[in-house]
Motif scaffolding. Structure first.
Motif, short mmCIF file in Angstrom:
data_model
loop_
_atom_site.label_atom_id
_atom_site.label_comp_id
_atom_site.label_asym_id
_atom_site.label_seq_id
_atom_site.Cartn_x
_atom_site.Cartn_y
_atom_site.Cartn_z
N ASN A 128 51.12 24.88 50.80
CA ASN A 128 50.05 25.05 49.83
C ASN A 128 49.76 23.77 49.06
O ASN A 128 49.00 23.78 48.10
N ILE A 129 50.41 22.70 49.49
CA ILE A 129 50.29 21.46 48.74
C ILE A 129 49.14 20.63 49.29
O ILE A 129 49.09 20.37 50.50
N THR A 130 48.26 20.21 48.38
CA THR A 130 47.22 19.29 48.81
C THR A 130 47.76 17.88 48.73
O THR A 130 48.27 17.46 47.69
N ALA A 131 47.67 17.19 49.85
CA ALA A 131 48.14 15.81 49.86
C ALA A 131 46.95 14.88 50.03
O ALA A 131 46.07 15.13 50.88
N ARG A 132 46.89 13.84 49.20
CA ARG A 132 45.90 12.80 49.39
C ARG A 132 46.55 11.73 50.26
O ARG A 132 47.60 11.20 49.89
N VAL A 133 45.95 11.44 51.39
CA VAL A 133 46.55 10.46 52.30
C VAL A 133 45.59 9.29 52.46
O VAL A 133 44.42 9.47 52.75
N PHE A 134 46.12 8.11 52.22
CA PHE A 134 45.33 6.88 52.30
C PHE A 134 45.90 6.04 53.43
O PHE A 134 47.12 5.84 53.49
N ARG A 135 45.03 5.51 54.30
CA ARG A 135 45.56 4.63 55.34
C ARG A 135 45.46 3.19 54.83
O ARG A 135 44.51 2.45 55.11
N GLU B 115 49.71 6.07 52.85
CA GLU B 115 50.30 6.40 51.55
C GLU B 115 49.95 7.84 51.24
O GLU B 115 48.78 8.23 51.29
N VAL B 116 50.99 8.63 50.97
CA VAL B 116 50.81 10.05 50.70
C VAL B 116 50.99 10.28 49.20
O VAL B 116 52.01 9.88 48.62
N ASN B 117 49.98 10.92 48.57
CA ASN B 117 50.11 11.30 47.17
C ASN B 117 50.07 12.82 47.07
O ASN B 117 49.17 13.45 47.62
N VAL B 118 51.06 13.38 46.38
CA VAL B 118 51.00 14.82 46.07
C VAL B 118 51.24 14.96 44.57
O VAL B 118 51.76 14.05 43.93
N MET B 119 50.85 16.12 44.04
CA MET B 119 51.06 16.30 42.61
C MET B 119 52.56 16.17 42.31
O MET B 119 53.40 16.61 43.10
N SER B 120 52.86 15.59 41.16
CA SER B 120 54.23 15.17 40.86
C SER B 120 55.27 16.25 41.11
O SER B 120 56.34 15.97 41.63
N ASP B 121 54.93 17.48 40.75
CA ASP B 121 55.92 18.55 40.88
C ASP B 121 56.32 18.79 42.33
O ASP B 121 57.36 19.37 42.60
N TYR B 122 55.49 18.38 43.27
CA TYR B 122 55.80 18.60 44.69
C TYR B 122 56.38 17.34 45.34
O TYR B 122 56.65 17.32 46.53
N GLY B 123 56.57 16.29 44.53
CA GLY B 123 57.00 15.01 45.07
C GLY B 123 58.28 15.09 45.85
O GLY B 123 58.37 14.64 47.00
N GLU B 124 59.30 15.71 45.28
CA GLU B 124 60.59 15.72 45.94
C GLU B 124 60.56 16.58 47.21
O GLU B 124 61.15 16.23 48.23
N GLU B 125 59.82 17.69 47.14
CA GLU B 125 59.70 18.57 48.31
C GLU B 125 59.05 17.81 49.47
O GLU B 125 59.51 17.87 50.62
#
Ligand SMILES: [Zn+2]
Lengths: 88, 998
Positions: B801-808, B818-828
């Motif tokens: 359910n996590i939206t990831a912003r992915v930048f090439r 580079e993968v960005n996810v909301m901080s709370d999902y970072g470790e997962e």
């Protein structure tokens, strides 16, 4: 430590703010043709008055608004603070 | 235990609580309620230490902060503190004190020989003597002066105590709890004002603790007790003792330290030792009282000589006789009260008065008690090496510059009074222009600059009646301006003794043909002759006389010496004191422990620590962290016995060969929205942003208005009017302020909003030839092919359910995302990537490998964008748009920026392919040239190239454009090495940039 009245937040101690220099300096318009002299005046030259000075402050550890402070540099008296669109 | 000089009753000490302490190795006893000074004096100890310059024996001279002599080294619970004033330390169990500035002991001090050579140590001695030859300064003079000038020993261990800071606002801050202070606090508090009353001593009341007065139908000390109890019961009042207001700053900001712990026998755990209060007061009432001034006479510094009112304070507050055979020496009426109090305890004194007569009531009372008074007398000299044992006295001649006759009087103490000096320090710090009042020889507050009012004897009101009336009136007036309650108290009736005049004569002549020292400043050993010499040598400004003689520059800041010094200068110059002026009063009023100023900002707590959402994972996986601004970033992940060098090479090599993952959360992220966002970015960046397509990232460079490169990073168009900017870790906060400045101040017409989202996103870079395969495993239903997701592309993918912003995008020069996810999902997310990447050879890499990868690719970073380089210097001139204006563009036409041989970034390899070049090394043509060797440039960053397995560096060097292939030398004078090098391209690896597009 000065006490500065942010026009948006009220009276706060100086350590919440950053100083931003002379508020009367106007950046030349983009794409304008200007002399080296005019550009240097904008980038480098600042008056250093003893007395009243209209200056910019930034409420960095607060609302993050830039605003104007009319301050006496000799006594630190703050005569007035105002939003950017206002003038003393 | 027997305390020879303690009387059996009276005072405010608790005789049932005996406390022992150790002074110079010997055990003594005092009582709860004593200061170290009163406890020492109760045991007959006057000699405390040696003076600064001549090592003369010195004793306790006063009872409060004005004491200039009673400095000791204090030990308690294995903690030591130097230069502690015995008059300010309350006696508590477990104190050990030692004399300072003496060797081997205070009784026999080798430095005392300076005293016999004192005529060789005049004012300016150090300036005149220790000048040539220059080399002697470090090896001979400085060590000598340091040893000779040494006061206490600074502790070598960290301060184990806890200190706290507190901010407070109030309507009225009252400083000092004497009669006027309590009166004004009562008056203001009853009128509804929020009041803070601060007293520096351990007891409230000031002069009311020692004076025989009544207020209403109460004795002075009873009135104090009842008034303080009443104030403490009021919810709008804060009452603090042991609290010294020591600084008065702008906009009525005052600072005060409160001693919370040292006086307690068993302090609770975590009790702060001291608390620093920042108090912002609408109005300040300064009721700091006054300090008695010494009289100046030959050898007036012997132990046993002290201020008359202090002797009375030791008697009345502590029940201590500071002498059993004293002489009282005065030029005014107030000292008579000391003689009267001693008489009441059965001690006979002789009063020497420089005046011809006085008709004050208190003088008549002394006469009636049969106390011997010698008018028109002065002290010509004293004797007694470690304690005064006699005084040579004489009747003054008509011109008061000599004596008619001299006789010797045995004595064990001399109590002196040269009139009173109002304590105007805080008012002066606030900017009050003082005026000189000739009648009382005092500087008094005159024109306030800030909202402060000075009352009581600090304002020259030396009677109780005036002080009370002033206190009640000002307390009401000032509070009423704030509260408008109009509740005014009536002033109680008071009774006090009758004191009147003083004599303007205060510096006694020397006996004929004698050149004894007459000390003005005891702590710094400044004598009358030093000030005379300074004036003779042409020093006119009082500020210069002060610095040349060091008058008033000791830790007591001249509380008892400044005014006498001023009067002396004005007499010598035949001017009046106001023409000479006074030296500037500066905070702090008394010494403040450094720990108090620091508060809780100790060690790691000096600044906040920022941690990424994956921090715990890094910790569990043996990360060794490095400070990156406030952030803690993994420098490398330790495996077994690896060194930093070995680990970083392993990690970097794995990125080049397989795939690595790096925590890039600390990069600044700024969310930009609004219909003018593209236009704004187009002005901020040197390259074009108007036509950046949605779903694309672009590398951008921004300048300062002076043309220097400010920062770089990638900015992505998320949607038509929505951008995601990244900045370097170091400049994240500055870039945000920069953007806000242009949006709010320069171009307010632009419809753009910016906000920092650095903490909202956890960032992880996945870099290496296997990164696409990994991404495919992570997002199996999405198109991550080179065609579907090309270089500088941007996509939003779903993981669970996590939206990831992915930048090439790539900093390492490899194929990377580079993968960005909301901080709370970072470790997962991080864990998932590690799991899926296992069979692709994934390893985490830290900042050290990150640096290696970017350096050998020739990418610039903070060590090149150092605020002194323009785009050309960094080979970023291709980023400068010719078609549009942008911030800083106009500066680029400056002549120096257009020079053909400007500095430019290059690559550097050592000829031996082995020796690493230290960062900061200079590049020179001739390694053997004599200094200063012309510097061509400097090495900005170095690494061990994992691609070529040899050292590689970046350098910024004069005319770098035309130097490829040149052989130069890298010299590091710091490390004393010279390395022959060759200049090559900055792009050591993959110069065409094929890998990032693969
Ligand atoms: Zn604000």
């Amino acid at each position: 430590m000065l006490e500065i009245k942010c026009p948006y937040c009220g009276n706060r101690s100086q350590n919440e703010f950053a100083y931003g220099g002379d508020a009367t300096v106007k950046r030349p318009e983009l794409n304008s043709v200007i002399s080296d002299q005019e550009w240097d005046e904008f980038v480098y030259y600042r008056k250093n008055p003893r007395g009243n000075h209209l200056e910019l402050w930034h409420h960095v550890s607060g609302c993050r608004q830039w605003f104007k402070v009319f301050r006496n540099t000799a006594t630190h008296e703050i005569i007035q603070t105002m939003e950017m669109k206002e003038n003393p | 235990m027997h305390q020879e000089f303690r009387i059996s009753s009276g005072g405010f000490i608790d005789r049932s609580k005996e406390i022992s302490f150790i002074f110079n190795g010997k055990k003594y006893y005092g009582y709860r309620g004593d200061t170290l000074a009163s406890a020492l004096l109760a045991n007959g100890i006057h000699l405390i230490g040696r003076s600064f310059k001549y090592h003369r024996p010195r004793g306790i001279f006063a009872a409060g902060v004005e004491d200039a002599n009673g400095k000791v080294q204090l030990y308690k619970d294995n903690i030591t503190e130097p230069n502690v004033n015995v008059t300010e330390v309350e006696l508590v169990e477990g104190l050990r004190i030692e004399s300072q500035n003496c060797w081997p002991s205070v009784d026999f001090d080798v430095g005392g020989i300076n005293n016999f050579f004192s005529r060789f140590f005049p004012a300016g001695f150090y300036y005149k003597t220790f000048m040539w030859p220059k080399s002697f300064w470090y090896h001979v003079y400085e060590p000598f002066i340091r040893k000779a000038a040494g006061m206490g020993k600074a502790p070598l261990d960290p301060d184990p105590d806890r200190y706290e800071h507190q901010y407070e606002h109030c309507d009225i801050l009252v400083v000092g709890s004497g009669p006027s202070g309590i009166a004004s606090a009562l008056s203001a508090a009853k009128n509804g004002a929020r009041v803070i009353l601060a007293e520096d001593k351990s007891r409230f009341g000031g002069s009311l603790l020692t004076d025989n007065v009544t207020i209403g139908n109460k004795n002075g000390d009873e009135w104090v007790e009842d008034s303080i109890a009443e104030l403490e019961s009021m919810p709008n009042v804060t009452v603090r003792k042991r609290s010294q207001v020591f600084g008065y700053y702008d906009h009525n900001m005052l600072v005060m330290f409160e001693r919370c712990k040292d006086h307690l026998k068993n302090p609770a755990p975590y009790t702060p030792r001291q608390r620093l209060w920042y108090i912002r007061a609408k109005h300040v009432i300064i009721s700091t009282g006054s300090i008695e001034r010494p009289l100046i006479f030959a050898n007036n510094d012997r132990p046993g000589i002290m201020l008359a009112n202090s002797a009375r304070e030791y008697l009345k507050v502590y029940g201590v006789l500071t002498g059993k055979n004293p002489i009282v020496f005065t030029n005014n009426d107030t000292a008579y009260e000391t003689a009267i109090e001693f008489k009441a305890k059965g001690i006979n004194t002789i009063i020497l008065d420089t005046r011809k007569s006085s008709n004050a009531g208190v003088v008549q009372e002394a006469k009636n008690l049969g106390i011997e008074i010698k008018f028109n007398h002065g002290i010509a000299n004293t004797s007694g090496y470690k304690k005064v044992n006699s005084a040579t006295i004489g009747e003054l001649n008509n011109t008061k510059d000599g004596y008619k006759n001299l006789q010797t009087l045995p004595c064990d103490s001399i109590f002196v009074s040269g009139n009173w000096t109002p304590t105007v320090h805080l008012a002066s710090q606030s900017g009050n222009k003082l005026k000189y009042e000739v009648e009382t020889d005092t500087f008094l507050p005159h024109q306030s600059r800030q909202k402060e009012t000075v009352i009581g004897s600090a304002n020259g009101s030396f009677t109780l009646k005036e002080s009370l009336a002033d206190g009640f009136k000002k307390g009401f007036q000032i509070s009423d301006e704030i509260t408008k309650n109009s509740k005014e108290l009536s002033v109680p009736l008071s009774y006090e003794k009758d004191f009147r005049s003083h004599d303007k004569f205060w510096c006694m002549p020397l006996p004929n043909n004698k050149n004894h020292k007459r000390f003005v400043d005891f702590q710094n050993d400044v004598a009358v002759s030093d000030i005379q010499l300074a004036v003779r040598e042409g020093f006119r400004s009082i500020e210069h006389v002060k610095r040349y003689t060091t008058l008033g520059m000791a830790t007591d800041q001249g509380k008892t010496s400044n005014l006498n010094g001023l009067q002396l200068v004005s007499d010598l110059e035949k001017k009046i004191v106001p023409e000479v002026g006074h030296t500037t009063f500066r905070p702090p009023y008394t010494s403040v422990t450094i720990g108090t100023l620091i508060g809780r900002e100790v060690g790691k707590n000096y600044q906040a620590t920022r941690k990424s959402p994956m921090h715990e994972w890094h910790e569990k996986n043996n990360a060794v962290f490095v400070d990156a601004g406030l952030w803690l970033r993994p420098r490398y992940y330790n495996r077994g016995e690896e060194t930093l060098h070995e680990a970083s090479i392993r990690e970097a090599l794995n990125v080049r060969q397989n795939v690595g993952i790096c925590d890039v959360t600390s990069l600044g992220k700024i969310d930009i929205k609004g219909k003018d966002s593209a236009e704004f970015l187009n002005r901020v960046y040197t390259n074009a942003f108007l036509k950046l397509p949605v779903g694309k990232a672009r590398y951008g460079v921004m300048l300062r208005e002076d043309g220097m490169v400010f920062d770089d990073g990638t900015t992505t168009r998320i949607s038509e009017n929505h951008f995601h900017m990244t900045t370097t870790t170091a400049q994240a906060a500055n870039v945000l302020s920069h953007l806000e400045y242009y949006l709010q101040v320069v171009w307010p017409e632009l419809d753009v909003n910016v906000v920092s989202t650095t903490e909202q996103w956890a960032g992880m870079a996945i870099a290496g030839p296997n990164s696409r395969a990994l991404l495919k495993k992570l997002f199996p239903h999405d198109d991550v092919s080179n065609e579907g997701f090309p270089f500088m592309g941007f996509k939003e993918f779903k993981f669970k359910n996590i939206t990831a912003r992915v930048f090439r995008i790539s900093f390492s020069g490899e194929l990377a995302f580079e993968v960005n996810v909301m901080s709370d999902y970072g470790e997962e997310m991080w864990n998932e990537i590690m799991l899926l990447g296992e069979d692709l050879g994934i390893q985490p890499y830290g900042t050290e490998a990150l640096s290696t990868l970017r350096i050998e690719m020739g990418h610039v970073a903070g060590s090149e964008i150092d605020g002194r380089t323009i785009a050309y210097d960094l080979s970023l001139e291709g980023m400068l748009s010719q078609k549009k204006d942008f911030i800083g563009k106009r500066s680029l036409t400056r002549k120096a920026f257009a020079e053909k041989d400007r500095e430019k970034i290059v690559g550097v390899v050592p000829l031996d392919k082995k020796t690493s070049i230290p960062e900061g090394s200079y590049l020179v043509e001739n390694a053997k040239a004599s200094f200063p060797n012309p510097k061509l440039g400097h090495v900005s960053a170095s690494c061990w190239s994992v691609e070529y397995d040899n050292p590689f560096s970046l350098a910024i060097i004069k005319d770098g454009k035309n130097r490829k292939g040149e052989k130069l030398f890298a010299v590091s004078p710091l490390k004393n090495i010279v390395i022959p090098v060759e200049i090559i391209s900055q792009h050591y690896v993959d110069p065409e940039g094929k890998r990032v597009r693969s």
